[in-house]
Structure formats: structure tokens, C-alpha cells
Design an enzyme around this catalytic site. Structure first.
Site, PDB file in Angstrom:
ATOM      1  N   ARG A  69       0.810  -1.229   0.000  1.00  0.00           N
ATOM      2  CA  ARG A  69       0.000   0.000   0.000  1.00  0.00           C
ATOM      3  C   ARG A  69       0.838   1.272   0.000  1.00  0.00           C
ATOM      4  O   ARG A  69       0.404   2.317   0.482  1.00  0.00           O
ATOM      5  CB  ARG A  69      -0.982   0.024   1.166  1.00  0.00           C
ATOM      6  CG  ARG A  69      -2.012  -1.096   1.102  1.00  0.00           C
ATOM      7  CD  ARG A  69      -3.223  -0.824   1.977  1.00  0.00           C
ATOM      8  NE  ARG A  69      -4.047  -2.022   2.053  1.00  0.00           N
ATOM      9  CZ  ARG A  69      -3.944  -2.935   3.014  1.00  0.00           C
ATOM     10  NH1 ARG A  69      -3.084  -2.765   3.980  1.00  0.00           N
ATOM     11  NH2 ARG A  69      -4.722  -3.984   3.005  1.00  0.00           N
ATOM     12  N   LYS A 120       2.053  11.317 -11.502  1.00  0.00           N
ATOM     13  CA  LYS A 120       1.202  10.449 -12.321  1.00  0.00           C
ATOM     14  C   LYS A 120       1.972   9.157 -12.596  1.00  0.00           C
ATOM     15  O   LYS A 120       3.040   9.186 -13.210  1.00  0.00           O
ATOM     16  CB  LYS A 120       0.838  11.130 -13.637  1.00  0.00           C
ATOM     17  CG  LYS A 120      -0.276  12.147 -13.481  1.00  0.00           C
ATOM     18  CD  LYS A 120      -0.882  12.493 -14.834  1.00  0.00           C
ATOM     19  CE  LYS A 120      -2.038  13.474 -14.696  1.00  0.00           C
ATOM     20  NZ  LYS A 120      -2.612  13.840 -16.002  1.00  0.00           N
ATOM     21  N   GLU A 126       7.340  18.131 -25.271  1.00  0.00           N
ATOM     22  CA  GLU A 126       6.799  18.555 -23.970  1.00  0.00           C
ATOM     23  C   GLU A 126       7.381  19.913 -23.566  1.00  0.00           C
ATOM     24  O   GLU A 126       6.701  20.731 -22.941  1.00  0.00           O
ATOM     25  CB  GLU A 126       7.095  17.513 -22.882  1.00  0.00           C
ATOM     26  CG  GLU A 126       6.500  16.121 -23.131  1.00  0.00           C
ATOM     27  CD  GLU A 126       4.998  16.019 -22.818  1.00  0.00           C
ATOM     28  OE1 GLU A 126       4.377  17.020 -22.417  1.00  0.00           O
ATOM     29  OE2 GLU A 126       4.447  14.902 -23.003  1.00  0.00           O
ATOM     30  N   LYS A 177       6.020  22.793 -14.671  1.00  0.00           N
ATOM     31  CA  LYS A 177       5.311  21.591 -14.218  1.00  0.00           C
ATOM     32  C   LYS A 177       5.051  21.660 -12.713  1.00  0.00           C
ATOM     33  O   LYS A 177       3.946  21.373 -12.241  1.00  0.00           O
ATOM     34  CB  LYS A 177       6.143  20.348 -14.558  1.00  0.00           C
ATOM     35  CG  LYS A 177       5.528  19.031 -14.105  1.00  0.00           C
ATOM     36  CD  LYS A 177       4.696  18.375 -15.170  1.00  0.00           C
ATOM     37  CE  LYS A 177       3.947  17.176 -14.645  1.00  0.00           C
ATOM     38  NZ  LYS A 177       4.012  16.003 -15.510  1.00  0.00           N
ATOM     39  N   GLU A 185      -5.536  16.871 -10.599  1.00  0.00           N
ATOM     40  CA  GLU A 185      -6.203  17.235 -11.834  1.00  0.00           C
ATOM     41  C   GLU A 185      -7.702  17.434 -11.679  1.00  0.00           C
ATOM     42  O   GLU A 185      -8.510  16.887 -12.424  1.00  0.00           O
ATOM     43  CB  GLU A 185      -5.901  16.189 -12.928  1.00  0.00           C
ATOM     44  CG  GLU A 185      -6.103  16.741 -14.322  1.00  0.00           C
ATOM     45  CD  GLU A 185      -5.428  15.900 -15.404  1.00  0.00           C
ATOM     46  OE1 GLU A 185      -4.252  15.583 -15.276  1.00  0.00           O
ATOM     47  OE2 GLU A 185      -6.108  15.577 -16.382  1.00  0.00           O
ATOM     48  N   ARG A 239      -4.631  21.524 -13.720  1.00  0.00           N
ATOM     49  CA  ARG A 239      -3.594  20.573 -14.149  1.00  0.00           C
ATOM     50  C   ARG A 239      -3.884  19.997 -15.532  1.00  0.00           C
ATOM     51  O   ARG A 239      -2.968  19.605 -16.255  1.00  0.00           O
ATOM     52  CB  ARG A 239      -3.440  19.441 -13.125  1.00  0.00           C
ATOM     53  CG  ARG A 239      -2.336  18.477 -13.515  1.00  0.00           C
ATOM     54  CD  ARG A 239      -1.961  17.480 -12.438  1.00  0.00           C
ATOM     55  NE  ARG A 239      -0.937  16.590 -12.957  1.00  0.00           N
ATOM     56  CZ  ARG A 239      -0.126  15.849 -12.230  1.00  0.00           C
ATOM     57  NH1 ARG A 239      -0.218  15.875 -10.918  1.00  0.00           N
ATOM     58  NH2 ARG A 239       0.774  15.073 -12.795  1.00  0.00           N
ATOM     59  N   ASN A 299      -2.187  18.539 -20.404  1.00  0.00           N
ATOM     60  CA  ASN A 299      -2.553  17.573 -21.434  1.00  0.00           C
ATOM     61  C   ASN A 299      -2.674  18.208 -22.818  1.00  0.00           C
ATOM     62  O   ASN A 299      -3.162  17.570 -23.749  1.00  0.00           O
ATOM     63  CB  ASN A 299      -3.888  16.896 -21.069  1.00  0.00           C
ATOM     64  CG  ASN A 299      -3.768  16.079 -19.809  1.00  0.00           C
ATOM     65  OD1 ASN A 299      -2.773  15.393 -19.602  1.00  0.00           O
ATOM     66  ND2 ASN A 299      -4.772  16.158 -18.952  1.00  0.00           N
ATOM     67  N   HIS A 337      -2.194  16.217 -25.930  1.00  0.00           N
ATOM     68  CA  HIS A 337      -2.248  14.806 -25.546  1.00  0.00           C
ATOM     69  C   HIS A 337      -3.536  14.118 -25.976  1.00  0.00           C
ATOM     70  O   HIS A 337      -3.574  12.895 -26.036  1.00  0.00           O
ATOM     71  CB  HIS A 337      -2.088  14.666 -24.022  1.00  0.00           C
ATOM     72  CG  HIS A 337      -0.674  14.903 -23.558  1.00  0.00           C
ATOM     73  ND1 HIS A 337       0.005  16.078 -23.793  1.00  0.00           N
ATOM     74  CD2 HIS A 337       0.201  14.106 -22.879  1.00  0.00           C
ATOM     75  CE1 HIS A 337       1.233  16.002 -23.264  1.00  0.00           C
ATOM     76  NE2 HIS A 337       1.371  14.818 -22.715  1.00  0.00           N
ATOM     77  N   HIS A 373      -2.474  10.947 -27.719  1.00  0.00           N
ATOM     78  CA  HIS A 373      -2.690   9.603 -27.156  1.00  0.00           C
ATOM     79  C   HIS A 373      -3.374   8.681 -28.162  1.00  0.00           C
ATOM     80  O   HIS A 373      -3.021   7.515 -28.288  1.00  0.00           O
ATOM     81  CB  HIS A 373      -3.547   9.678 -25.891  1.00  0.00           C
ATOM     82  CG  HIS A 373      -2.752   9.964 -24.656  1.00  0.00           C
ATOM     83  ND1 HIS A 373      -3.351  10.224 -23.452  1.00  0.00           N
ATOM     84  CD2 HIS A 373      -1.420  10.010 -24.441  1.00  0.00           C
ATOM     85  CE1 HIS A 373      -2.417  10.439 -22.538  1.00  0.00           C
ATOM     86  NE2 HIS A 373      -1.245  10.322 -23.107  1.00  0.00           N
ATOM     87  N   HIS A 384       5.595   8.709 -27.552  1.00  0.00           N
ATOM     88  CA  HIS A 384       4.756   9.665 -26.843  1.00  0.00           C
ATOM     89  C   HIS A 384       4.987  11.125 -27.255  1.00  0.00           C
ATOM     90  O   HIS A 384       4.046  11.830 -27.638  1.00  0.00           O
ATOM     91  CB  HIS A 384       4.929   9.499 -25.330  1.00  0.00           C
ATOM     92  CG  HIS A 384       4.104  10.457 -24.529  1.00  0.00           C
ATOM     93  ND1 HIS A 384       2.732  10.432 -24.533  1.00  0.00           N
ATOM     94  CD2 HIS A 384       4.456  11.511 -23.740  1.00  0.00           C
ATOM     95  CE1 HIS A 384       2.264  11.407 -23.762  1.00  0.00           C
ATOM     96  NE2 HIS A 384       3.291  12.073 -23.267  1.00  0.00           N
TER      97      HIS A 384
END
Lengths: 364, 364
Positions: free
Chosen positions: B122, B144, B186, B230, B240, B244, B248, B251, B255, B268
Site C-alpha cells: 500500500r 502520475k 513537452e 510543471k 487534476e 492541471r 494535457n 495529448h 494519445h 509519446h
């Protein structure tokens, strides 16, 4: 009987509603909480055939688009393959970040649904509807979610809190007696670690071994005080940096016994019962607890229909080895939660292996 | 050049150290942070053969017991099977809650190591040592973590922050030029969404398409301002819930293109480059952005050696369908991040499919 217990946490607080006969109003509860438009009910075949229809109907009539994921029953299916099935159904039904996963079942279903909710799209809403005594008083509260690794229980998981817990005690009427007794192990645990008065109430009851033998007032007390104890402890230490570890009383040896018997011969609560007996004896051997207190604890455990002996055929050295895989191991040392009086425990990693061995031998 | 950027979050803050030639001092950094006694380095064969030995030696000489997990390289291995391998090695080496997983590699290694660290027992300690430009300026920061579902990128994961990020820019010397350019996508993104002055600095540079063509001052600026952008955005909205999402930018379509080409034909950063071109054109078609600004953006993208066209053979309707699986879908509507000026974007779910179709056709 109908009450609400608050779990107060720094980042997210939530309510546990204990309310008989309200399973068919789940949709109304969720509607008030503003939990998106899509819900995925995760359950097992037994529970879903008993209660699935009314939960489904309730959610639909509150405007939810509902899908279901029925997983095979039992601890042996609490693994990543089951989680993958939940993911696949979440994908098929295009669950979104604002959607909700609803766990309808016992601890296994709750732990898996919580882990899937924690990790799908990096976290979506999660609601617990526990249907076993053990899930009601323990596993549905506090955000411990996860699955087993083939070599150890709950090694894979996340802390992830539900938005809401609905406890409808009426569903206990269909709970097999073995499961009821297993749940009583966790209930007795709260008496030993937290609440001496609650323990005395259980001591005073002539029977604890079946729902039919417990009067409604005592059942109410059991649910309320157990949930309150859990909420109090978790509220002080959500991620088990300190005091929360006391909830693992009976779990160190309990987990090892469960794991070595393949999670079916000894179910979780039964393991905890055996583990509490062992922890009590270890504490007595270390001079921290009295023979008298040990006897009082064990009498209540027996009254709940639970075993105070190890299952036959278990190898003691194998139990001792299995302790090393426990999550509670720190700097290579196994940590035990040991009672110091009825209502109070301490945490120690100073338990000589010889004492563990001796106590386990006496329990064979 | 050597600087520290702070990521300030409500529950856990941490430092990003940008410090050339310090890879072999990782052990000293971790020693100061009090991160247990055991470390598991997760890496891929290429990176481990280049840098594994010095990281291993540094950790050992700072007193860590170190184990390693070498996973096959590439986005196609970013799945639950790889996570299981990390779990198995964590179990074999008896990692504890106080132990640390160290990600030594690019974004794929960082995302997987972070997810394994988030879910083993955990949650255990996690340190990022990014070795690609993309991982340095983006994926190693902000928590993330996750893996791909066979039908969609990053659908399985968790928000889980590292305790520390060490960026040693000298390792970029061994980075393939294709990967460098992908990282630049990026970097350019931060200019468009956050920092017009930074964008102008990139615009003023004669070359952006290879490390060898970039002067040390500009490289320092690129790393520092990208990490700062960032950190600023994540510090305002860790999970997010709002702002935030601007990270993206590029993206949404990016994606979809990556996913439809199996994560290898288009990597990517290349997808993000294509996605930014598409988003810019969509914004221009909607009258939110100017032709001039679109041209400025695309000129810089081209200067970084990135494509502004869709890969051949892609079906436009398949791209549009794939958008529906994106994590950013809300109430069934695809959300786009669209530029309004250089240095500022807005979030909208009001993009007609016809405009998406038209823009994609122009990019074929």
C-alpha cells in the site's frame, strides 16, 4: 436503530450510515452525494442473487446508468486477475473519473473494488455496501484496499477511502453462521484494543455465536461501537504511521495461518481469533498481561464459536517463516500488537522466536 | 548549472535537483532523506548497462542493500505483467514499507516504478532518476504513475508522488536523437500553455533538434523552466481537478495516435507534437487562435525535428473513436486543451466532430 458515524480524515471525510432496511435506497444516498452518472456494481454470485436486483433498481431509479461485474466468491480469487476483469468492464462501459464503483459484498469484494476504483483512471468514486459482519465493522471502513500476492496476503494495494459506506444490518440474516462468527473476531478485537466497557457488554451476553442468539440492542451496540472504534483509530492515523497498527491485533499470526492454509481452510476472522489467542499468550509469557485477562479474552472468543487452536497439520516453523513476509515487518523484525490490559495494547518488535514457538506449540 | 526546484503539495513536498555529473552521488542524496535501508532499482537493459553500475555503487556505498529489476524496454511493456515482475522482486528481497524503489530510466520506467511503489504494501518510498529529456521535464514530476490497458494508454494508475527527483543532464549525451526530439515536444508545450517568454527563447534559437546543437545555457533554461512550469501547475492542482488538465495540451489526439499505432511507430513525444499541431488548428478553426500564432508554434515544432503530419495509413474515424476512451472524457464529451495565445490555453468540451475531422484530414 439508525445512526451515522463520521470518519474524519485530513483530505476526505465520509459517513457510515447504519440503517436497517435501506439497501433499496442506495440510489437516493448516492444522488445526494453527487457521484456522477455511471455506476459499476461489483459483487459475487451469492450476494448478487440475494441483493443485486434491489440495489440495481434503486440506482437506476435514481438516474444512474448501471453496469455489473460479478466475480467468483472467495479469498482465493482476490488477485490481479479479478482486478483485470473489473478494469475490462469499466472500459466497456466507459466509466469516467466522475463515475462510481459500488462494492456489494464482503471484505474480498470490498478490498478488490476499492483497489480497482483507486487505480482506474488514477482514481474514481467508490462506495462500500458491506454484506458480511466482518466487512461492516472492519474492512469497509478506513480505506485499506488491495489483493493478495501468491505468496502473501494484501501485499498489493492502496490506501483509498470510500465516499460513503451503507450498512444495512438486515442483510446479516442471510449470512452463513461461520461468516458471522468470523466477523465477531474483529468485534471482540475492538473490545480488547480500545473499549473495555464494550468488551464487558460482550462478556455479559450469554451467546455470541449466531445472529439469532443476539438481541437487537446488542447487535446495534456491536455495529455502532465497532464502527466508531475503527473510525476513531483511522481518524488519528489514516496511513498507519503509528497507532493504526493496533487494528492489526491478532493479524500477525492470523495472516500467516490463513496464508499457509490457502485462505479457505481458515478464513480471515477465524485467523484473527487464533491470532488473538496467540498474541494474548505471548503477552502473558512476556509478563505484560495476566493469565486472568487471557482467560477472559479466550472465553469470549470461544463464546463466539471461534477456535482457540491451530488447525491440524500446520508446521510451526512454516508459520514463523511466513511472519517475515508480513507488511508489518520493519528493519527485518516482526512487529506484534500485544495486550497490556482489556481495552489497551502496545506495539513491539521485541518478541523472542522461542516464545512464539512455545505459544504455537501449546496451541496445537 | 546546479539548481533545486521545489514541488509544494499539501500532503508531501519534494525537491527536484538539476545537477550535472551527480548520478554517482544518488546514495548521498537518499541517505540525507532517511529512506530506509533497502533499495530496488528498476531500469531497462540499455540504461542499466550505461548507468546502472554507478547508481548501484553509490547506493551500496551509502549503506543501502540494493536489488535490481531490469524490464524490457518500450511502451509495449508498460503493462501489469511488468508490474508483477517488480512485485516478485520486491517480495524476494523482502522490501518493507520504509524501503525505496528507484526508477532509473525514461517515462515508461518511471511510470511503472511509481505505480509499483504506490501499490506494494500500500505504498513505499519512490525516487525518480529520469534519463530521457521527456522524463526529466515531464513524467518524473507530479506523481502520475501507471500502466496501459490493452485498449488505452495510462488507464490503470495512481497519483503517487516521489520523495525526490535527481536530474543529471549529462546522461542526455547517450540519448538517441529521436528521444531527444520527443522530449522537446513537452518542452515546447510549456512555452505554449504557460510561459510566452520561454517560448520566445526557443523561437530565437537557431536549432532545437539535437543536444549537440543546443548551447549549455539554453539546455539549462529548458530544464529549469520546464520543471518549474510543471511544479507550478501541479502545486496548484495535484489530482487534476482543474488547471492541471492544461498539461494535457496536445495529448488528446496525441494519445489516440500513439495508441492506434501500437505505441512504437509514434512515440509519446511525437504524438504530443502531432497533437499540438492538431489542437492549434482546431483553435484557429474555432476562431480562438490566430493563423500567425499557429504558424509560430508549428515552426518551433518543425525546428525540433518533429512531424506536423499524421503517420500514413491512419484512419481518421478510428482516431475520433479512440478519443472516447481518453481519461479526459467527461459526461461522454471529449475535452480539448486549446491555445488562446502563446503562453495561455483554455479547456473546452465544445469541439464539433466535423472540425476535428477537417483538421485531421488536413494533416494527412
Amino acid at each position: 436503530m439508525a445512526c451515522v458515524i463520521n470518519v474524519n480524515l485530513p483530505q476526505q471525510s465520509y459517513e457510515i450510515a447504519i440503517a436497517p432496511g435501506t439497501l433499496n435506497t442506495l440510489g437516493e444516498y448516492l444522488g445526494k452525494l453527487n457521484l456522477g452518472k455511471k455506476a459499476l456494481i461489483v459483487s459475487n454470485p451469492t450476494i448478487f442473487s440475494l441483493y443485486g436486483e434491489q440495489v440495481l433498481t434503486s440506482l437506476k431509479s435514481s438516474g444512474f446508468q448501471v453496469s455489473t461485474c460479478i466475480l467468483p466468491d472467495g479469498e482465493s480469487y482476490k488477485n490481479l486477475d479479478s482486478i483485470k476483469k473489473i478494469y475490462d468492464i469499466a472500459l466497456e462501459n466507459r466509466l469516467e473519473r466522475s463515475s462510481t464503483m459500488v462494492a456489494l459484498g464482503g471484505g474480498v469484494i470490498g478490498d478488490m473494488t476499492g483497489f480497482a476504483a483507486a487505480t482506474w483512471l488514477r482514481g474514481i468514486n467508490f462506495v462500500q455496501v458491506p454484506t458480511t459482519l466482518l466487512a461492516m465493522v472492519d474492512s469497509s471502513i478506513g480505506g485499506k484496499t488491495g489483493v493478495n500476492h501468491p505468496q502473501g496476503k494484501n501485499l498489493i494495494g492502496a490506501f483509498y477511502q470510500p465516499q460513503f459506506v451503507l450498512i444495512d444490518p438486515e442483510v446479516l440474516q442471510t449470512l452463513p453462521v461461520r461468516e458471522f462468527r468470523a466477523g465477531m473476531a474483529e468485534v471482540i478485537k475492538y473490545g480488547i484494543i480500545w473499549d473495555a466497557e464494550f468488551f464487558a457488554q460482550m462478556e455479559a451476553s450469554p451467546h455470541l455465536d449466531a445472529l439469532a442468539n443476539i438481541n437487537p440492542e446488542l447487535l446495534e451496540t456491536i455495529l455502532k461501537l465497532s464502527c466508531q472504534a475503527k473510525a476513531d483509530v483511522v481518524g488519528q492515523d489514516e496511513k498507519e504511521a503509528g497507532i493504526r497498527a493496533i487494528l492489526n491485533y491478532g493479524h500477525t499470526i492470523g495472516h500467516a495461518v490463513e496464508s499457509l492454509t490457502g485462505y479457505t481452510q481458515v478464513i480471515h476472522g477465524e485467523g484473527v481469533g487464533i491470532g488473538m489467542v496467540a498474541a494474548g499468550q505471548i503477552a502473558t509469557n512476556l509478563g505484560m498481561w495476566t493469565e486472568g485477562a487471557t482467560a477472559r479474552q479466550n472465553t469470549v472468543i470461544v463464546k463466539a464459536g471461534l477456535s482457540t487452536q491451530l488447525p491440524s497439520g500446520l508446521d510451526i516453523e512454516a508459520i514463523i517463516d511466513a511472519l517475515q513476509i508480513d507488511k508489518k515487518v520493519k528493519a527485518g523484525k516482526v512487529r506484534f500488537i500485544l495486550p497490556t490490559e482489556i481495552g489497551a495494547v502496545t506495539i513491539t518488535d521485541q518478541v523472542p522466536k522461542d516464545i512464539i514457538r512455545k505459544v504455537l506449540q501449546e496451541m496445537m
